[in-house]
Scaffold this active site. Structure first.
Site, PDB file in Angstrom:
ATOM      1  N   TYR A  98      -4.894  -1.913  -3.744  1.00  0.00           N
ATOM      2  CA  TYR A  98      -4.909  -1.035  -3.039  1.00  0.00           C
ATOM      3  C   TYR A  98      -4.686  -1.579  -1.601  1.00  0.00           C
ATOM      4  CZ  TYR A  98      -7.088   2.636   0.083  1.00  0.00           C
ATOM      5  OH  TYR A  98      -7.330   3.458   1.070  1.00  0.00           O
ATOM      6  N   GLU A 183      -1.548   5.126   3.287  1.00  0.00           N
ATOM      7  CA  GLU A 183      -2.040   4.495   2.228  1.00  0.00           C
ATOM      8  C   GLU A 183      -1.093   4.145   1.108  1.00  0.00           C
ATOM      9  OE1 GLU A 183      -6.009   5.936   0.135  1.00  0.00           O
ATOM     10  OE2 GLU A 183      -4.354   6.917  -0.946  1.00  0.00           O
TER      11      GLU A 183
END
Length: 344
Positions: A98, A183
């Protein structure tokens, strides 16, 4: 302005972040896809949780892809109908991670978050697997911070240079376009040993879009309701709510206070509609039409505080928008401040 995955990846690619090939499809058949099977078919919605809702499907043949596309275009994910699907080649990878850059208003910095696990909600991860670095916009991301994140992710040393380039590109993109969120989830290491942004999410500050209209190239109207598209074209801010009182105000703070008063009195607001700093007759006509056309709205409450925007100007614009005809629904008007007496 929230971007879907396809638009987010377009911005990533423009910024030098590696992404898979992809084709955006609307309903109406399967065109020629410029990369070989197998494929991943990904619903393009702005809400999360599309995977659990069945919004991501795999296809090993063109026939299977057609059947899966038909299923996807019939889906409703958290109230949003699937109207676009991105087709990508299925990627083979050995690691998922992530990585994101967000605006942290409290610290007045850009917050870089890295997680050793990807493809999951970052909030549910073990805190030990998460590293957060704060970087001031005027100083940028320091080399030692890039190294901290790289070693936290426990990546092979030969990926230090490409990872440094990817993270720097993500940070610079966020700063350049004034992003609220950029993101990558997941960021993967492919079987070939390369980094790839397998999924992406971007949110752009709406004020930045006004300063840099070129960012409108990422706007996708299918994600908004007809009312939201009409208000956007007129320069208004509109969001549908669950009540029955149509609300028109100038300023978000006044809108929130007005909704609180209405809800406290048992008169739930049907919408948030902010005129902003301008209220010419065209914008007023659009605003009134949106409220009058909404079958849920039984009455309209207009609450204007005159500062730079004169209440008298709002009143004139309202009369011009009505064209001398009585309003289609009852209207209650409250003016205060600049030009209030003349407006009433």
């Amino acid at each position: 302005m929230k971007l879907n995955e396809h638009s987010s990846k377009q911005l990533f690619q423009e910024s030098g972040i590696p992404v898979p090939q992809g084709v955006l499809l609307a309903p109406g058949g399967l065109p020629d896809i410029p990369f070989p099977l197998p494929w991943v078919l990904k619903s393009q919605v702005l809400s999360g949780g599309r995977g659990k809702a069945g919004g991501i499907r795999l296809a090993d043949t063109a026939e299977q892809a057609r059947a899966e596309l038909e299923r996807l275009f019939s889906l409703d994910i958290k109230g949003e109908r699937v109207r676009l699907v991105r087709v990508e080649p299925r990627a083979a990878f050995s690691r998922e991670m992530y990585l994101s850059v967000t605006l942290d208003r409290r610290s007045r910095s850009l917050c870089v978050t890295a997680g050793r696990a990807g493809g999951v909600d970052i909030e549910t991860c073990d805190p030990e697997t998460i590293l957060v670095e704060h970087a001031m916009p005027d100083a940028g991301l320091a080399p030692y911070q890039v190294r901290n994140i790289f070693f936290h992710l426990d990546l092979p040393r030969e990926l230090l240079k490409p990872f440094s380039g990817l993270l720097t590109a993500l940070f610079d993109m966020s700063l350049r376009h004034r992003l609220l969120l950029a993101e990558i989830n997941p960021l993967v290491v492919t079987d070939g040993g390369e980094l790839l942004a397998l999924d992406g999410k971007v949110e752009i500050d709406g004020h930045r879009v006004g300063i840099d209209p070129s960012l409108n190239r990422f706007f996708e109207p299918v994600h908004l309701s007809p009312e939201e598209n009409r208000s956007r074209e007129a320069g208004l801010s509109y969001h549908k709510l669950d009540g029955f009182v149509g609300l028109m105000v100038n300023g978000a703070g006044l809108a929130m206070a007005s909704m609180d008063i209405l809800n406290y009195s048992g008169l739930e607001a049907a919408n948030f509609l902010d005129l902003g700093g301008g209220a010419d007759s065209a914008a007023m006509r659009t605003a009134l039409d949106i409220l009058f056309d909404d079958e849920r709205v039984g009455m309209v409450f207009i609450n204007i505080f005159g500062g730079i925007l004169s209440c008298h100007k709002v009143a004139r614009s309202m009369l011009e928008a009505l064209g001398g005809e009585p309003p289609r629904k009852p209207i209650v008007v409250r003016f205060a401040g600049n030009g209030a007496a003349d407006g009433l």
